[in-house]
Write a protein that holds these residues in place. Structure first.
Motif, PDB file in Angstrom:
ATOM      1  N   GLU A  58      -3.973  -2.949 -11.958  1.00 30.40           N
ATOM      2  CA  GLU A  58      -4.540  -3.280 -10.492  1.00 30.40           C
ATOM      3  C   GLU A  58      -3.311  -4.918 -10.833  1.00 30.40           C
ATOM      4  O   GLU A  58      -3.274  -5.326  -9.442  1.00 30.40           O
ATOM      5  CB  GLU A  58      -5.743  -3.121 -10.580  1.00 30.40           C
ATOM      6  CG  GLU A  58      -6.427  -2.088  -9.308  1.00 30.40           C
ATOM      7  CD  GLU A  58      -7.322  -1.746  -9.516  1.00 30.40           C
ATOM      8  OE1 GLU A  58      -8.070  -3.220  -9.151  1.00 30.40           O
ATOM      9  OE2 GLU A  58      -8.265  -1.461  -9.743  1.00 30.40           O
ATOM     10  N   GLN A  59      -3.668  -5.528 -11.622  1.00 26.25           N
ATOM     11  CA  GLN A  59      -3.015  -6.838 -11.465  1.00 26.25           C
ATOM     12  C   GLN A  59      -0.852  -6.856 -11.474  1.00 26.25           C
ATOM     13  O   GLN A  59      -0.391  -7.598 -10.505  1.00 26.25           O
ATOM     14  CB  GLN A  59      -3.443  -7.641 -12.993  1.00 26.25           C
ATOM     15  CG  GLN A  59      -5.102  -8.471 -13.207  1.00 26.25           C
ATOM     16  CD  GLN A  59      -5.844  -8.597 -14.043  1.00 26.25           C
ATOM     17  OE1 GLN A  59      -4.949  -8.483 -15.171  1.00 26.25           O
ATOM     18  NE2 GLN A  59      -6.139  -9.586 -14.357  1.00 26.25           N
ATOM     19  N   LEU A 100      -6.712   6.906  -7.738  1.00 26.94           N
ATOM     20  CA  LEU A 100      -6.568   7.432  -6.976  1.00 26.94           C
ATOM     21  C   LEU A 100      -6.809   6.781  -5.617  1.00 26.94           C
ATOM     22  O   LEU A 100      -5.946   6.655  -4.508  1.00 26.94           O
ATOM     23  CB  LEU A 100      -5.780   9.123  -7.026  1.00 26.94           C
ATOM     24  CG  LEU A 100      -4.516   8.394  -8.315  1.00 26.94           C
ATOM     25  CD1 LEU A 100      -4.174  10.411  -8.753  1.00 26.94           C
ATOM     26  CD2 LEU A 100      -3.611   8.327  -7.727  1.00 26.94           C
ATOM     27  N   ARG A 101      -7.588   8.007  -5.420  1.00 26.81           N
ATOM     28  CA  ARG A 101      -8.260   6.960  -3.841  1.00 26.81           C
ATOM     29  C   ARG A 101      -9.192   6.169  -4.011  1.00 26.81           C
ATOM     30  O   ARG A 101      -9.049   5.827  -2.682  1.00 26.81           O
ATOM     31  CB  ARG A 101      -9.822   8.589  -4.196  1.00 26.81           C
ATOM     32  CG  ARG A 101      -9.430  10.216  -4.168  1.00 26.81           C
ATOM     33  CD  ARG A 101     -10.522  10.635  -4.752  1.00 26.81           C
ATOM     34  NE  ARG A 101     -10.847  12.406  -4.610  1.00 26.81           N
ATOM     35  CZ  ARG A 101      -9.928  13.425  -3.164  1.00 26.81           C
ATOM     36  NH1 ARG A 101      -9.798  12.261  -2.228  1.00 26.81           N
ATOM     37  NH2 ARG A 101      -9.915  14.355  -3.801  1.00 26.81           N
ATOM     38  N   GLU A 102      -9.279   5.507  -4.894  1.00 28.84           N
ATOM     39  CA  GLU A 102      -9.678   3.806  -4.537  1.00 28.84           C
ATOM     40  C   GLU A 102      -8.414   3.407  -3.847  1.00 28.84           C
ATOM     41  O   GLU A 102      -8.455   2.291  -3.059  1.00 28.84           O
ATOM     42  CB  GLU A 102      -9.984   3.370  -6.040  1.00 28.84           C
ATOM     43  CG  GLU A 102     -10.231   1.646  -6.120  1.00 28.84           C
ATOM     44  CD  GLU A 102     -10.492   1.173  -7.165  1.00 28.84           C
ATOM     45  OE1 GLU A 102     -10.294  -0.183  -7.183  1.00 28.84           O
ATOM     46  OE2 GLU A 102     -11.235   1.485  -7.696  1.00 28.84           O
ATOM     47  N   PHE A 103      -7.332   3.310  -4.775  1.00 32.28           N
ATOM     48  CA  PHE A 103      -6.323   2.484  -4.671  1.00 32.28           C
ATOM     49  C   PHE A 103      -5.763   3.372  -3.233  1.00 32.28           C
ATOM     50  O   PHE A 103      -5.041   1.890  -2.404  1.00 32.28           O
ATOM     51  CB  PHE A 103      -4.308   3.304  -5.216  1.00 32.28           C
ATOM     52  CG  PHE A 103      -4.944   1.782  -6.074  1.00 32.28           C
ATOM     53  CD1 PHE A 103      -5.996   1.627  -6.835  1.00 32.28           C
ATOM     54  CD2 PHE A 103      -3.444   1.343  -6.355  1.00 32.28           C
ATOM     55  CE1 PHE A 103      -5.822   0.768  -7.842  1.00 32.28           C
ATOM     56  CE2 PHE A 103      -3.405   1.087  -7.325  1.00 32.28           C
ATOM     57  CZ  PHE A 103      -4.193   0.522  -8.441  1.00 32.28           C
ATOM     58  N   GLY A 113       1.211  -2.467   2.523  1.00 28.73           N
ATOM     59  CA  GLY A 113       2.173  -1.103   3.506  1.00 28.73           C
ATOM     60  C   GLY A 113       2.237  -0.672   1.933  1.00 28.73           C
ATOM     61  O   GLY A 113       4.521  -0.801   1.957  1.00 28.73           O
ATOM     62  N   VAL A 114       2.204  -0.234   1.122  1.00 31.37           N
ATOM     63  CA  VAL A 114       1.973  -0.067  -0.592  1.00 31.37           C
ATOM     64  C   VAL A 114       1.873   2.087   0.211  1.00 31.37           C
ATOM     65  O   VAL A 114       0.952   2.109   0.418  1.00 31.37           O
ATOM     66  CB  VAL A 114       1.087  -0.403  -1.114  1.00 31.37           C
ATOM     67  CG1 VAL A 114       2.079   0.806  -2.648  1.00 31.37           C
ATOM     68  CG2 VAL A 114       0.914  -2.030  -1.626  1.00 31.37           C
ATOM     69  N   CYS A 115       3.091   2.409  -0.722  1.00 28.44           N
ATOM     70  CA  CYS A 115       3.820   3.711   0.067  1.00 28.44           C
ATOM     71  C   CYS A 115       3.315   4.335  -1.471  1.00 28.44           C
ATOM     72  O   CYS A 115       4.031   4.152  -2.680  1.00 28.44           O
ATOM     73  CB  CYS A 115       4.603   4.473   0.053  1.00 28.44           C
ATOM     74  SG  CYS A 115       5.295   6.079   0.147  1.00 28.44           S
ATOM     75  N   ILE A 116       2.128   5.276  -2.033  1.00 36.59           N
ATOM     76  CA  ILE A 116       1.896   5.463  -3.643  1.00 36.59           C
ATOM     77  C   ILE A 116       2.354   7.442  -3.405  1.00 36.59           C
ATOM     78  O   ILE A 116       1.900   7.447  -2.214  1.00 36.59           O
ATOM     79  CB  ILE A 116       0.462   5.303  -3.170  1.00 36.59           C
ATOM     80  CG1 ILE A 116      -0.278   4.174  -3.229  1.00 36.59           C
ATOM     81  CG2 ILE A 116       0.057   6.509  -4.582  1.00 36.59           C
ATOM     82  CD1 ILE A 116      -1.760   4.671  -3.194  1.00 36.59           C
ATOM     83  N   ALA A 136      -4.028  10.811  -1.518  1.00 33.50           N
ATOM     84  CA  ALA A 136      -3.086   9.024  -1.843  1.00 33.50           C
ATOM     85  C   ALA A 136      -1.682   8.890  -1.340  1.00 33.50           C
ATOM     86  O   ALA A 136      -1.750   8.257  -0.452  1.00 33.50           O
ATOM     87  CB  ALA A 136      -3.550   8.483  -3.430  1.00 33.50           C
ATOM     88  N   GLU A 137      -1.249  10.311  -1.283  1.00 31.07           N
ATOM     89  CA  GLU A 137       0.004  10.684  -0.780  1.00 31.07           C
ATOM     90  C   GLU A 137      -0.036  10.739   0.625  1.00 31.07           C
ATOM     91  O   GLU A 137       0.991  10.225   1.367  1.00 31.07           O
ATOM     92  CB  GLU A 137       0.520  11.943  -1.126  1.00 31.07           C
ATOM     93  CG  GLU A 137       1.429  11.509  -2.656  1.00 31.07           C
ATOM     94  CD  GLU A 137       1.774  12.367  -3.462  1.00 31.07           C
ATOM     95  OE1 GLU A 137       2.864  12.805  -4.153  1.00 31.07           O
ATOM     96  OE2 GLU A 137       2.263  13.052  -2.998  1.00 31.07           O
TER      97      GLU A 137
END
Length: 309
Positions: A58-59, A100-103, A113-116, A136-137
């Protein structure tokens, strides 16, 4: 007192490194090694090490966004990891599912605007992890300001082998001729979505190898590689900044080498037809040391002179 002094020194060094950095890589790929060894070192079990490593992840995501990196790929689970015992795999699958769910639900992910995306043979993973990947996707598929690739059930050679088989199958079926095979033909069979060339690979944990990680996009692009001793949970911002500095030095060396090769080719042949070499020299002549630039003959790289000839 000693701990406080250490923090102050580290903070000062980080500020110095930040001032020295002028450019950043577009795509950083990380081999997060050392979670289990970190756990053993601290008298804990492997799942505790993986959880500690997740905090570092995360960091690093925040550090990338702060510096302007546009794409980050994390080697979260390799095909070789399936050989680990069930008592280690099940907690790891639980962690992957949860993170994955947390993100996917995190405010900072949507604000930035992060695309996983997942890379790898995801169908080999437990159904609960596959569901988390899909969640997540789907939650982030509309974003394009930053890309976070999570390599899951991933193996570079297996990926290349699958692409090669797909190409051969099309050739056998008559849908593709050998002469039509090019870079794009292979790339479109590697991943469902485009992946930028890797500019920098970081590996923690002390091992100096890239472990079959993104061979097409990293080795093909001659990516810079930074190996460091800290286990992944111990990876600090100062280590990350050192890695960025390694990338910068690699780029400077690459530019200089290209310019020198082009100049040597021109001087060896004396041909006015070597436009490619001249163009390279024009692009990268500033990378040459000043003493070498002063010795250049303007006709060796001046476009107007070439046109007049």
């Amino acid at each position: 007192m000693r701990e406080w002094f250490g923090r102050q020194v580290r903070s000062g060094y980080e500020r110095l490194l930040r001032r020295e950095i002028e450019g950043v890589p577009t795509h950083v790929a990380v081999i997060q090694d050392g979670n289990r060894r970190y756990a053993r070192q601290n008298g804990a079990d492997a799942p505790d090490g993986h959880r500690a490593g997740a905090e570092t992840t995360e960091q690093v995501l925040e550090w990338c966004q702060d510096l302007g990196v546009e794409e980050l790929t994390l080697y979260a689970f390799s095909t070789e990891n399936f050989d680990r015992p069930d008592e280690e795999l099940e907690p790891l699958f639980d962690l992957l599912e949860g993170k994955l769910r947390e993100f996917a639900d995190a405010d900072r992910v949507h604000e930035n605007g992060v695309c996983i995306r997942a890379l790898g043979d995801v169908e080999r993973l437990p159904e609960r992890v596959q569901d988390a990947v899909a969640y997540a996707e789907e939650r982030t598929e509309g974003y394009d300001r930053f890309v976070l690739n999570v390599a899951l059930a991933y193996g570079g050679r297996a990926e290349l082998l699958s692409a090669a088989r797909s190409v051969l199958s099309d050739v056998d079926a008559g849908a593709l001729s050998p002469g039509e095979i090019d870079v794009e033909t292979v790339e479109e069979r590697l991943y469902e979505r485009p992946v930028r060339d890797v500019d920098l690979i970081i590996r923690t944990g002390g091992d100096e190898r890239t472990s079959n990680f993104l061979p097409w996009y990293a080795n093909g692009n001659e990516a810079a590689v930074f190996f460091c001793a800290p286990y992944w949970p111990e990876f600090r911002q100062v280590d990350f900044l050192r890695a960025i500095r390694t990338y910068e030095h690699r780029q400077e060396s690459w530019r200089t080498a290209r310019a020198r090769r082009a100049l040597a080719l021109l001087r060896a042949t004396g041909s006015a037809e070597l436009d490619e070499a001249r163009n390279v020299l024009e692009r990268f002549r500033d990378a040459l040391p000043s003493s070498e630039r002063e010795q250049l003959d303007p006709e060796e790289f001046d476009a107007d002179e070439r046109a007049a000839d």
